[in-house]
Motif scaffolding. Structure first.
Motif, PDB file in Angstrom:
ATOM      1  N   ASN A  77      -1.667  -2.355   7.848  1.00 21.33           N
ATOM      2  CA  ASN A  77      -0.927  -3.676   8.133  1.00 21.33           C
ATOM      3  C   ASN A  77      -0.912  -4.282   9.478  1.00 21.33           C
ATOM      4  O   ASN A  77      -0.996  -5.402   9.476  1.00 21.33           O
ATOM      5  CB  ASN A  77       0.866  -2.801   8.399  1.00 21.33           C
ATOM      6  CG  ASN A  77       1.549  -2.610   7.150  1.00 21.33           C
ATOM      7  OD1 ASN A  77       1.174  -3.380   6.184  1.00 21.33           O
ATOM      8  ND2 ASN A  77       2.207  -1.540   7.011  1.00 21.33           N
TER       9      ASN A  77
ATOM     10  N   ASN B 286      -1.806   3.481   6.899  1.00 20.84           N
ATOM     11  CA  ASN B 286      -0.859   2.443   6.246  1.00 20.84           C
ATOM     12  C   ASN B 286      -0.393   1.557   7.343  1.00 20.84           C
ATOM     13  O   ASN B 286      -0.591   0.017   7.373  1.00 20.84           O
ATOM     14  CB  ASN B 286       0.403   2.907   5.497  1.00 20.84           C
ATOM     15  CG  ASN B 286      -0.258   3.382   4.137  1.00 20.84           C
ATOM     16  OD1 ASN B 286      -1.367   3.104   3.579  1.00 20.84           O
ATOM     17  ND2 ASN B 286       0.824   4.036   3.438  1.00 20.84           N
TER      18      ASN B 286
ATOM     19  N   VAL C 166      -0.415  -2.604   1.421  1.00 22.47           N
ATOM     20  CA  VAL C 166      -0.416  -2.744   2.669  1.00 22.47           C
ATOM     21  C   VAL C 166      -1.559  -3.555   3.342  1.00 22.47           C
ATOM     22  O   VAL C 166      -1.632  -3.640   4.699  1.00 22.47           O
ATOM     23  CB  VAL C 166      -0.655  -1.180   3.428  1.00 22.47           C
ATOM     24  CG1 VAL C 166       0.722  -0.352   3.148  1.00 22.47           C
ATOM     25  CG2 VAL C 166      -1.970  -0.399   2.987  1.00 22.47           C
TER      26      VAL C 166
END
Length: 85
Positions: free
Chosen positions: A28, A24, A59
């Motif tokens: 991002n 994640n 994300v």
């Protein structure tokens, strides 16, 4: 261009949480750079529930794929579609 992020769901629960956190964070970072480079992010692996699908989307994944998860849960696509409304 596309970048494919693969998350494996065949690990222990503890390892799965650690892998998902790193994954994640990476998604991002990719998502933030996407404006500069204009590529699609594809999330693949570990998608067995609608929550998994939306976690990838939250994300930064543009596309989310499920193969084995859809075999295990034949209603997965329907559950995702209902939440997209």
């Amino acid at each position: 261009y596309s970048v494919c992020i693969y998350g494996n769901n065949r690990t222990s629960e503890h390892a799965k949480k650690q892998i998902k956190k790193v994954e994640n964070d990476y998604l991002n970072s990719l998502s933030q750079n996407n404006q500069k480079y204009n590529f699609q992010i594809i999330g693949v692996g570990g998608v067995t529930t609608a929550d998994d699908f939306f976690e990838y989307r939250d994300v930064g994944a543009d596309i989310v794929m499920s193969a084995t998860g859809a075999m295990w849960n034949s209603y997965l696509a329907k559950e995702i579609k209902e939440r997209l409304k």
